[in-house]
Design an enzyme around this catalytic site. Structure first.
Site, mmCIF file in Angstrom:
data_model
loop_
_atom_site.group_PDB
_atom_site.id
_atom_site.type_symbol
_atom_site.label_atom_id
_atom_site.label_comp_id
_atom_site.label_asym_id
_atom_site.label_seq_id
_atom_site.Cartn_x
_atom_site.Cartn_y
_atom_site.Cartn_z
ATOM 1 N N PHE A 147 -3.428 5.475 3.809
ATOM 2 C CA PHE A 147 -4.463 5.087 4.765
ATOM 3 C C PHE A 147 -3.966 5.185 6.201
ATOM 4 O O PHE A 147 -4.640 5.748 7.072
ATOM 5 C CB PHE A 147 -4.958 3.671 4.455
ATOM 6 C CG PHE A 147 -6.028 3.204 5.393
ATOM 7 C CD1 PHE A 147 -7.336 3.640 5.227
ATOM 8 C CD2 PHE A 147 -5.742 2.346 6.445
ATOM 9 C CE1 PHE A 147 -8.344 3.224 6.099
ATOM 10 C CE2 PHE A 147 -6.739 1.930 7.314
ATOM 11 C CZ PHE A 147 -8.043 2.372 7.136
ATOM 12 N N ASP A 169 0.867 -1.182 0.000
ATOM 13 C CA ASP A 169 0.000 0.000 0.000
ATOM 14 C C ASP A 169 0.905 1.234 0.000
ATOM 15 O O ASP A 169 2.137 1.115 0.033
ATOM 16 C CB ASP A 169 -0.978 -0.035 1.174
ATOM 17 C CG ASP A 169 -0.299 0.135 2.510
ATOM 18 O OD1 ASP A 169 0.925 0.378 2.542
ATOM 19 O OD2 ASP A 169 -0.978 0.020 3.537
ATOM 20 N N HIS A 193 -5.667 -20.935 10.443
ATOM 21 C CA HIS A 193 -7.017 -21.404 10.106
ATOM 22 C C HIS A 193 -7.842 -20.305 9.438
ATOM 23 O O HIS A 193 -8.487 -20.532 8.408
ATOM 24 C CB HIS A 193 -7.755 -21.912 11.345
ATOM 25 C CG HIS A 193 -9.175 -22.233 11.017
ATOM 26 N ND1 HIS A 193 -9.542 -23.377 10.345
ATOM 27 C CD2 HIS A 193 -10.312 -21.524 11.169
ATOM 28 C CE1 HIS A 193 -10.831 -23.358 10.113
ATOM 29 N NE2 HIS A 193 -11.336 -22.250 10.613
ATOM 30 N N ASP A 206 -7.762 -7.345 0.454
ATOM 31 C CA ASP A 206 -6.883 -7.582 1.596
ATOM 32 C C ASP A 206 -7.652 -7.170 2.826
ATOM 33 O O ASP A 206 -8.534 -6.290 2.754
ATOM 34 C CB ASP A 206 -5.610 -6.722 1.515
ATOM 35 C CG ASP A 206 -5.881 -5.292 1.942
ATOM 36 O OD1 ASP A 206 -6.451 -4.532 1.128
ATOM 37 O OD2 ASP A 206 -5.573 -4.923 3.085
ATOM 38 N N CYS A 214 -6.350 -27.467 11.916
ATOM 39 C CA CYS A 214 -7.403 -28.486 11.845
ATOM 40 C C CYS A 214 -6.835 -29.868 11.543
ATOM 41 O O CYS A 214 -7.418 -30.880 11.930
ATOM 42 C CB CYS A 214 -8.436 -28.100 10.800
ATOM 43 S SG CYS A 214 -9.354 -26.617 11.266
ATOM 44 N N CYS A 274 -10.973 -29.193 6.976
ATOM 45 C CA CYS A 274 -10.102 -28.042 6.680
ATOM 46 C C CYS A 274 -8.651 -28.524 6.643
ATOM 47 O O CYS A 274 -8.194 -29.208 7.557
ATOM 48 C CB CYS A 274 -10.292 -26.954 7.736
ATOM 49 S SG CYS A 274 -9.125 -25.583 7.572
ATOM 50 N N CYS A 315 -5.874 -26.867 6.966
ATOM 51 C CA CYS A 315 -4.854 -26.031 7.625
ATOM 52 C C CYS A 315 -4.148 -26.817 8.725
ATOM 53 O O CYS A 315 -4.657 -27.808 9.241
ATOM 54 C CB CYS A 315 -5.470 -24.751 8.178
ATOM 55 S SG CYS A 315 -6.243 -24.935 9.790
#
Lengths: 362, 362
Positions: free
Chosen positions: B93, B89, B336, B267, B310, B305, B307
């Protein structure tokens, strides 16, 4: 027997301890997984670092999440996803560290939880029950660990209590295949240490002695030279055919000296705690990653080190993560310091098996 | 052109953005690596989760460790050990989020560092120089992002400034192969949004327009329904042949709706921030791991899942780590939640390529 010495170099030994979760080569350093996790590391990280045994804390696990809960979930190995061996301490050291929060009697100790202040009680029977519920491979007897500055009479008193509690610990029901180690107290008094060692080494219940013996109450504030004297005098006198475990000690130098004196097993929070504070061990010294000179240093923490941190990242990146207090810092630094301790023990095993162990590891 | 749309389903699109660090399939969710690390995760963890692009923050990296330092160390990819693409970025911001610490003029912004209070300055030229030094694959133009409750006149003022700064951003030197996106402001006023979009879409410097366009200043406090109206009206009007990026938004529902409206890139810190606070996303909802009912739950956070969390650990273990505030918790939970967001984008790509995108992802 669960333990065999396979090589010697002076008083140093290299051997194998058989556990229900596989063989463990000694001398061995056991990473400390206080609350069912070695701080900042997953079980997969640990597996990559290669230890075949880690330590869990009875005191912490009994308070949170609770031994019965872990048992209902299939035991500590399954709970934390750890496939190799686990040794659990008995909680004695932690309880007596609470000092004003602990009240001792001949049957056990009443104390207040550091988490919620609730009243709790540990006895030899309960300490062994917790370790049975956790399903550890090696359980430690419940001992009374006095402060390092206690007068001789208080140390003798704690010794006598530890002996009585050791007998009760040895008589308690054990998890299938669980080994049980006794803890030798006696402060820095060599005669007390030898006397207590004799009592515990000779102790049997139902024809079964302790499977190993530990030195407790060292590295608790006494001068290093005093600690070395105790280790040098007592370790070689411990039973030849059983593993010798020096509890909670210490620096790489401490561990190396103790290995040379004949100690087989070690645990210490130093590698992970120092890592979190910015102190990283390297061969022959350490570096403070907070130092400004590392901000622009493209080298790894230690060239040739196989840990995740050194294999992928620079000192400059680690310095940045440390200053920014990024969570990744704690993990990379912990992995590196544990690699150092594990390499130290590996180095000792190799030297001993080759027939000679040098005065310095590197 | 660096971007091509390969499939459509209503206003939704699936495409590929080519970067100097490989192709990125869209719609895509970009994990946020604010300080050169996606919080609690290593680059290796990230690689396992599979994103082909992540985000870095110009504001944070410029203050610490510094853009020149990262450049001297070989650029952001090398610094953080990340082999795929990075979007940075512009810092706009963050600078405008500082409010009382930022003083704006037509040339740029003077502000005080949140780290040490030192006076700092960002201009379009400096923001682009920082991103060039970082060596990101996609650089964002320096914009003026007004508060969500700003009056219309203030929003028009910020728009005009953003247009002038966009031109200067587009004229600045870029890193080899670096793409450059403009940022559309205009608050929640549809006419302002359309006008600003027209200005940025038409803008060119040296014959080269922005390689993509972003919607800024959304998800900053306005009601979700209002945000959806802006996205539904503006996204389909953005150039067909360039990627459309909705900055900093949002919940899985927000992202799904925006994908359906034709947005390609996202994002948000929500997956990692929510993870650290105990909120775990599961298909069709979320769970709070701090809830007492998870203490004894042997199931994984989400069955099936893939990941790390999990695949290896139970809700009960995660609950324990959360209550004990163990560092491992933050990593497993972050992995996760990112998996959830990445799966959401993957799901959208599959549906769009199959010709229809449902109203709900699961």
């Amino acid at each position: 027997m669960s333990f065999r010495v396979e090589a010697r170099a002076g008083t140093a030994r290299a051997g194998v301890l058989d556990t229900t979760h596989g063989p463990v080569e000694t001398p061995v350093f056991m990473p400390v997984g206080t609350q069912a996790t070695v701080k900042a590391l997953s079980s997969e990280d640990l597996a990559r670092l290669g230890p075949r045994i880690i330590l869990g804390n009875t005191y912490h696990l009994a308070l949170r999440p609770g031994a019965e809960r872990i048992a209902a979930l299939g035991g500590l190995h399954k709970f934390m996803g750890w496939p190799a061996a686990i040794l659990t301490d008995s909680g004695g050291f932690q309880v007596f560290s609470l000092r004003d929060r602990a009240k001792i009697d001949e049957d056990g100790v009443t104390f207040r939880s550091h988490i919620d202040g609730s009243e709790q009680r540990l006895t030899p029977e309960r300490a062994m029950e917790i370790q049975r519920l956790l399903g550890s491979d090696v359980a430690m007897a419940f001992d009374h660990c006095p402060p390092s500055d206690a007068p001789r009479a208080a140390i003798e008193d704690a010794m006598a209590r530890t002996t009585a509690w050791a007998r009760r610990s040895l008589a308690a029901e054990r998890a299938p295949g669980q080994l049980r180690f006794g803890i030798v107290q006696g402060g820095t008094h060599l005669d007390l240490r030898q006397r207590h060692l004799g009592e515990l080494a000779a102790m049997e219940e139902g024809g079964r002695p302790f499977d190993g013996l530990a030195l407790g109450g060292l590295g608790v504030g006494e001068a290093p030279a005093v600690m070395y004297d105790v280790i040098a005098a007592v370790a070689p006198a411990m039973p030849e055919d059983r593993p010798r475990y020096l509890m909670g000690v210490g620096t790489p130098q401490d561990i190396w000296r103790a290995i040379r004196a004949g100690v087989d097993m070690f645990d210490c929070v130093m590698p992970t705690r120092n890592a979190r504070n910015g102190n990283l061990f390297v061969k022959g010294g350490k570096l403070n990653i907070g130092n400004a000179r590392f901000r622009d240093d493209p080298a790894p923490v230690e060239a040739g080190c196989p840990c995740e941190c050194c294999a992928r990242y620079s000192r400059a990146y680690l310095s940045h993560l440390y200053h920014a207090e990024e969570l990744l810092y704690y993990r990379l630094a912990s992995a590196h310091n544990l690699q150092h301790y594990l390499d130290l023990a590996r180095r000792a095993r190799e030297m001993i098996r080759a027939g000679a162990i040098a005065a310095e590891p590197w």
